[in-house]
Enzyme design. Sequence first.
Site, PDB file in Angstrom:
ATOM      1  N   ASP A 239       5.277  -3.400   4.817  1.00 47.44           N
ATOM      2  CA  ASP A 239       3.992  -3.632   5.491  1.00 47.44           C
ATOM      3  C   ASP A 239       3.113  -2.399   5.351  1.00 47.44           C
ATOM      4  O   ASP A 239       3.513  -1.300   5.736  1.00 47.44           O
ATOM      5  CB  ASP A 239       4.209  -3.853   6.997  1.00 47.44           C
ATOM      6  CG  ASP A 239       4.677  -5.254   7.333  1.00 47.44           C
ATOM      7  OD1 ASP A 239       4.855  -5.530   8.535  1.00 47.44           O
ATOM      8  OD2 ASP A 239       4.879  -6.049   6.409  1.00 47.44           O
TER       9      ASP A 239
ATOM     10  N   HIS B 145      -2.426  -4.356   6.829  1.00 42.00           N
ATOM     11  CA  HIS B 145      -1.862  -5.634   7.282  1.00 42.00           C
ATOM     12  C   HIS B 145      -2.301  -5.959   8.713  1.00 42.00           C
ATOM     13  O   HIS B 145      -2.447  -7.139   9.067  1.00 42.00           O
ATOM     14  CB  HIS B 145      -0.339  -5.582   7.183  1.00 42.00           C
ATOM     15  CG  HIS B 145       0.406  -6.751   7.757  1.00 42.00           C
ATOM     16  ND1 HIS B 145       0.012  -8.050   7.580  1.00 42.00           N
ATOM     17  CD2 HIS B 145       1.532  -6.806   8.517  1.00 42.00           C
ATOM     18  CE1 HIS B 145       0.875  -8.863   8.196  1.00 42.00           C
ATOM     19  NE2 HIS B 145       1.792  -8.133   8.781  1.00 42.00           N
TER      20      HIS B 145
ATOM     21  N   ASN C  11       9.995 -17.169 -15.948  1.00 43.02           N
ATOM     22  CA  ASN C  11       9.577 -18.016 -14.828  1.00 43.02           C
ATOM     23  C   ASN C  11       8.296 -17.481 -14.208  1.00 43.02           C
ATOM     24  O   ASN C  11       7.976 -16.292 -14.343  1.00 43.02           O
ATOM     25  CB  ASN C  11      10.652 -17.996 -13.724  1.00 43.02           C
ATOM     26  CG  ASN C  11      12.021 -18.403 -14.232  1.00 43.02           C
ATOM     27  OD1 ASN C  11      12.266 -19.561 -14.496  1.00 43.02           O
ATOM     28  ND2 ASN C  11      12.910 -17.427 -14.398  1.00 43.02           N
TER      29      ASN C  11
END
Length: 261
Positions: free
Chosen positions: A78, A82, A65
């Site tokens: 994070d 960021h 996929n």
Amino acid sequence: EKLVNPVELLSSALLSGGVEVVDLTHTLDPDFPVIVLPPEFGQCARFRMEEISAYDHRGPAWKWNTFTCSEHTGTHFDAPIHWISGKDLPNNTVDSIPPEHFVGPVVVIDCSQGSAQDDDFELTPEIIAAWEVEHGRIPADSWVFMRTDWSKRSGAAYLNMRDDGPHSPGPTPEAIRFLIDERSIRGFGTETVGTDAGQGAHYTPPYPAHFYLHGAGKYGLQCMCNLDQLPATGAMILCAPLKIKSGTGSPLRVLALVPKG
Ligand SMILES: O=C(O)C(=O)c1ccccc1S
Ligand SMILES: [Mn+2]
């Protein structure tokens, strides 16, 4: 006498069942909620999957996929880049953070009772101080997880949106600054959709966990689950994000190693 090799010790403990591996990760699923920002801003993509083939004309013997999502979809990491406060720091992207930062001790501060009574429950320096009286000083370079049992919520209750935005627990600016300035933590982790409280935009500075953590070169983990299976101290985590070039974060598998008995 022969020095104990800590890696051999861990390996034998894992093989002998002396260490429990706890999965702190939600399944990446199109139905899992993502953070919703005010409409004028760009939004986080949910997880999506598209079949390429499934043992058919598109690929007779294989199934695979394509998936798409944001760096900040689901249980994710994070990196300092960021947030604007961390934008100029060295090694501030997921592909440049030293790998030794992805393995380390974790302490868990249980805020589940307060969070059950108050959607906007705050982790404060006073709660941290009381925790340290009971469990000892938070060691430097530890991860600190705020347990709220928010991961037990589903559907709309997880983001808990009201007219004035989301309502979910998180740290006060003073609490996150204490953890960084006075305890030199490695990073801060939550079960909620972000490391900040749902109403984090209304603090000074806005989103204080993001602002102070990433401004100090620290990391965030969010959308975790099973924190209620972790001890207050004594566990360690593996939290290596995908090695995305210049990446600001990534979905990842967060695993905790918990000594048994
Ligand atoms: O890091 C995140 O996923 C997150 O919580 C966030 C992302 C972008 C803007 C604000 C926030 S608060
Ligand atoms: Mn994030």
